[in-house]
Write an enzyme that holds these catalytic residues in place. Structure first.
Site, short mmCIF file in Angstrom:
data_model
loop_
_atom_site.label_atom_id
_atom_site.label_comp_id
_atom_site.label_asym_id
_atom_site.label_seq_id
_atom_site.Cartn_x
_atom_site.Cartn_y
_atom_site.Cartn_z
N GLU A 170 -99.03 40.88 32.78
CA GLU A 170 -100.06 41.05 31.73
C GLU A 170 -99.45 41.64 30.46
OE1 GLU A 170 -103.04 39.75 31.39
OE2 GLU A 170 -102.42 38.83 33.26
N THR A 171 -98.68 42.73 30.61
CA THR A 171 -98.06 43.34 29.42
C THR A 171 -97.03 42.39 28.82
OG1 THR A 171 -98.34 45.47 30.52
CG2 THR A 171 -96.98 45.46 28.56
N CYS A 217 -90.32 44.77 42.30
CA CYS A 217 -90.73 43.48 41.69
C CYS A 217 -90.47 42.32 42.62
CB CYS A 217 -89.97 43.29 40.39
SG CYS A 217 -88.19 43.50 40.58
N SER A 218 -89.36 42.40 43.36
CA SER A 218 -88.94 41.27 44.20
C SER A 218 -89.37 41.45 45.65
CB SER A 218 -87.41 41.17 44.14
OG SER A 218 -86.85 42.45 44.40
N GLU A 253 -88.79 40.39 32.29
CA GLU A 253 -88.62 40.54 33.75
C GLU A 253 -89.97 41.02 34.28
OE1 GLU A 253 -85.95 39.86 35.43
OE2 GLU A 253 -84.40 39.78 33.90
N TRP A 277 -91.78 51.98 35.84
CA TRP A 277 -91.60 53.25 36.53
C TRP A 277 -91.01 53.14 37.92
CZ3 TRP A 277 -94.32 52.24 40.81
CH2 TRP A 277 -95.45 51.40 40.71
N ASN A 278 -90.83 51.93 38.44
CA ASN A 278 -90.50 51.86 39.88
C ASN A 278 -89.05 52.24 40.19
OD1 ASN A 278 -89.68 49.46 38.65
ND2 ASN A 278 -90.02 48.24 40.49
N GLU A 301 -99.95 40.28 43.01
CA GLU A 301 -98.94 41.30 43.30
C GLU A 301 -99.64 42.64 43.60
OE1 GLU A 301 -96.63 42.87 39.97
OE2 GLU A 301 -94.84 42.70 41.19
N TRP A 304 -80.22 48.83 33.28
CA TRP A 304 -79.97 47.38 33.27
C TRP A 304 -80.06 46.82 31.84
CZ3 TRP A 304 -82.46 44.18 37.79
CH2 TRP A 304 -81.92 44.61 39.02
N LYS A 337 -87.98 52.73 25.57
CA LYS A 337 -89.32 53.30 25.83
C LYS A 337 -89.58 53.15 27.33
CE LYS A 337 -93.37 53.01 26.43
NZ LYS A 337 -93.99 53.60 27.64
N1 NAD Z 1 -88.71 41.35 37.27
C1 NAD Z 1 -88.15 42.54 37.38
O1 NAD Z 1 -86.94 42.69 37.41
C2 NAD Z 1 -89.01 43.76 37.50
C3 NAD Z 1 -88.42 44.99 37.82
C4 NAD Z 1 -89.24 46.12 37.94
C5 NAD Z 1 -90.61 46.02 37.77
N2 NAD Z 1 -91.17 44.81 37.47
C6 NAD Z 1 -92.62 44.68 37.32
O2 NAD Z 1 -93.16 45.80 36.64
C7 NAD Z 1 -94.52 46.01 37.03
C8 NAD Z 1 -94.74 47.47 37.32
O3 NAD Z 1 -94.39 48.23 36.23
P1 NAD Z 1 -95.45 48.91 35.25
O4 NAD Z 1 -96.72 49.18 35.98
O5 NAD Z 1 -94.74 50.02 34.58
O6 NAD Z 1 -95.73 47.73 34.21
P2 NAD Z 1 -96.52 47.83 32.84
O7 NAD Z 1 -96.54 46.46 32.29
O8 NAD Z 1 -97.80 48.54 33.00
O9 NAD Z 1 -95.62 48.81 31.94
C9 NAD Z 1 -94.26 48.52 31.68
C10 NAD Z 1 -93.85 49.19 30.39
O10 NAD Z 1 -94.58 48.59 29.32
C11 NAD Z 1 -95.22 49.59 28.54
N3 NAD Z 1 -96.43 49.01 27.94
C12 NAD Z 1 -97.67 48.96 28.46
N4 NAD Z 1 -98.51 48.34 27.60
C13 NAD Z 1 -97.76 47.98 26.52
C14 NAD Z 1 -98.04 47.28 25.31
N5 NAD Z 1 -99.27 46.84 25.03
N6 NAD Z 1 -97.02 47.06 24.45
C15 NAD Z 1 -95.78 47.47 24.74
N7 NAD Z 1 -95.45 48.17 25.86
C16 NAD Z 1 -96.43 48.39 26.75
C17 NAD Z 1 -95.48 50.72 29.53
O11 NAD Z 1 -95.69 51.93 28.87
C18 NAD Z 1 -94.18 50.68 30.33
O12 NAD Z 1 -93.16 51.35 29.64
C19 NAD Z 1 -94.72 45.16 38.25
O13 NAD Z 1 -95.48 44.02 37.91
C20 NAD Z 1 -93.31 44.76 38.64
O14 NAD Z 1 -93.22 43.55 39.36
C21 NAD Z 1 -90.40 43.69 37.32
C1 BTL Z 2 -84.25 44.98 41.12
N1 BTL Z 2 -84.80 46.11 41.80
C2 BTL Z 2 -85.04 45.72 43.16
C3 BTL Z 2 -83.83 47.20 41.78
C4 BTL Z 2 -85.96 46.58 41.10
C5 BTL Z 2 -87.11 45.70 41.02
O1 BTL Z 2 -88.24 46.17 40.98
#
Ligand code: NAD
Ligand code: BTL
Length: 505
Positions: free
Chosen positions: A243-244, A296-297, A262, A163-164, A395, A172, A187
């Site tokens: 975790e997910t 995330c970063s 990611e 969602w961020n 985090e 992407w 999704k």
């Molecule tokens: N590395 C990157 O490029 C990057 C970019 C953006 C966000 N993030 C990470 O995302 C996290 C924040 O996002 P969030 O809170 O939405 O993460 P989240 O893991 O709670 O949810 C991410 C997605 O996964 C879905 N989901 C949740 N449980 C699931 C399951 N059991 N099976 C399949 N899908 C499932 C959610 O509905 C959502 O669409 C942070 O940890 C952040 O660092 C990483």
């Molecule tokens: C890559 N960025 C910074 C746009 C989204 C990460 O959460």
């Protein structure tokens, strides 16, 4: 900008049209800056996932793939360019929806929409270039054989996003997947799905072949999990929490299904004593307070050379005090609300645990006094941190930076790498040789020198360690959705000659 009185009421986008969720359930959409419910989104379940995957499968194989999966890249590029053009046309509207849904400042949301359009344009170019890269010859040591490489779309892909940066993180994945010739089920996060649903509307407007992109909204456990475990989904590309990510990897392993992950981060920013302090402070702020730290970063661990630590922190507090925290629709807002009540409580708990564990809340740590409603948190600076504390290790995903001092370059690198994560890292110093050394020593997929966070569609993005694996963006992003197929031809008129021919008698 004035908020619209109602947000669009959308269904699930499946097979090129809108459908109500099979169980008829919907989830409320709450504007986190006002706490008002402003609409709802469909709550998909396994039944809807079935329909969406089936639509994507049909689209992948339709007419032997002539109109999509096996069509020249130039054909797909035309659609991607048309999507980019529509995003540009609707930029202000989409940015407004993104802000209402996520609480991010309108200026940030507008920037995100520009990045979304640029990403579709970039992958349109790569789709076109893909045609010229087919049948790349392989040089072999035997003249009797010729070999070449085909790059083929992986098939139906499941794209699960956070969602961020709701539309940007989806783009992407969607843009390179479509460029490669895959068909997809997206999704997005249940916490911010509005702009992703609008992308469905755009696909319908530009006449994207039905089923090429399907968009299902809903809870992770109800819609994401059945998508990840679906036997007719050929790959899962996931961005979200570690975790997910682990759960998705376990599910995918049952079918040996490829995944790219990611995940989260706890990235360091190292500042040496030879810098212009105000310039470095601004990068430290951008690195952890942009998008309310829900990045995330985010460089959420600040490592300061002991000689400048006091002066740096004085200036950091002064700069943090000057950030405009307001309704994200207000002009000049630089810190909006966090995404939800759940995220607000989680961040506040991190701050109180840090306090209980003996850290000092040097600045912030509370709701801004002038904002009585909405999930707002002051920019927060935490000092007297030890490496065993939760605030150092986990985090936060909020506007919270924790600070440690170092004496030597070696100590700085050790502290920077003292994490299970490996997404990003940054170093600020006028000594560029030192910066180069440190960029090699930091264990992460991304290193910034004399800045923090800038992100370009041309450059690879992704992490090491528990931040995941695989790379998005650039050519690497396209390769995520392509299978490399070797074709080898025997081209001699002579028999192979390994076995002796049987007697003809
Ligand atoms: N590395 C990157 O490029 C990057 C970019 C953006 C966000 N993030 C990470 O995302 C996290 C924040 O996002 P969030 O809170 O939405 O993460 P989240 O893991 O709670 O949810 C991410 C997605 O996964 C879905 N989901 C949740 N449980 C699931 C399951 N059991 N099976 C399949 N899908 C499932 C959610 O509905 C959502 O669409 C942070 O940890 C952040 O660092 C990483
Ligand atoms: C890559 N960025 C910074 C746009 C989204 C990460 O959460």
């Amino acid at each position: 900008m004035a908020a619209p009185s109602a947000i669009p009421r959308r269904g699930l986008f499946i097979g090129g049209g809108w459908q109500e969720p099979s169980l008829g359930r919907r989830l409320p959409v709450v504007n986190p800056a006002t706490e008002a419910t402003i609409g709802d989104i469909p709550a998909a379940t396994a039944e809807d996932v079935e329909l969406a995957v089936s639509a994507a499968r049909d689209a992948f194989g339709r007419d032997g793939g002539r109109h999509w999966s096996r069509a020249p890249g130039a054909v797909r590029a035309k659609y991607l360019k048309a999507i980019a053009a529509k995003i540009k046309d609707k930029k202000s509207y989409l940015a407004l929806l993104e802000t209402l849904d996520s609480g991010k400042p309108l200026d940030e949301a507008a920037g995100d929409m520009e990045d979304v359009a640029a990403c579709f344009e970039y992958y349109a170019d790569l789709a076109e270039a893909l045609d010229g890269k087919q049948r790349a010859p392989i040089s072999l040591p035997m003249e009797k054989f010729e070999s070449y490489v085909l790059k083929e779309p992986i098939g139906v892909v499941g794209l699960i996003t956070p969602w961020n940066y709701p539309l940007l993180m989806a783009t992407w994945k969607v843009a390179p997947a479509l460029a490669a010739g895959c068909t997809a089920v997206l999704k997005p996060s249940e916490l911010a799905s509005l702009t992703c649903l609008e992308l469905g509307g755009i696909c319908a407007e530009i006449g994207l072949p039905p089923g090429v992109l399907n968009i299902i909204t809903g809870l992770g456990t109800e819609a994401g999990a059945p998508l990840a475990s679906h036997p007719h989904v050929d790959k899962i590309a996931f961005t979200g929490s570690t975790e997910t990510g682990k759960r998705i990897m376990i599910t995918a392993s049952q079918m040996v299904k490829p995944v790219s992950l990611e995940l989260g981060g706890k990235s360091p920013l190292i500042v040496f004593d030879d810098v212009d302090i105000d310039k470095a402070v601004e990068w430290a702020m951008f690195g952890c307070f942009a998008n309310a730290g829900q990045v995330c970063s985010a460089t959420s661990r600040l490592l300061l050379h002991e000689k400048i630590a006091k002066r740096f922190l004085d200036r950091l507090v002064a700069w943090a005090k000057s950030i405009k925290i307001s309704d994200p629709l207000e002009e000049g807002c630089r810190l909006g609300s966090v995404v939800s009540e759940g995220q607000y409580k989680k961040i506040m708990k991190f701050i109180s645990t840090a306090r209980c564990e003996g850290a000092t809340i040097l600045y912030g740590g509370a709701r801004p006094q002038h904002l009585k409603r909405g999930f707002f948190i002051e920019p927060t600076i935490i000092t007297n941190v030890s490496t065993s504390m939760q605030i150092w290790r986990e985090e936060v995903f909020g506007p919270v930076i924790c600070v440690k001092e170092f004496r030597t370059e070696r100590e700085a690198v050790e502290l920077a790498n003292d994490t299970h994560y490996g997404l990003a890292g940054a170093v600020i110093s006028n000594d560029l040789e030192r910066c180069e050394r440190i960029s090699k020593a930091i264990q992460s997929g991304i290193v910034w020198i004399n800045c923090s966070q800038p992100c370009f569609v041309q450059a690879p993005w992704g992490g090491n360690k528990r931040s995941g694996f695989g790379r998005e963006l650039g050519q690497w992003g396209l390769d995520n959705y392509l299978i490399v197929k070797q074709v080898t031809k025997y081209c001699s008129d002579e028999p192979y000659g390994w076995y002796r021919p049987p007697s003809k008698l």
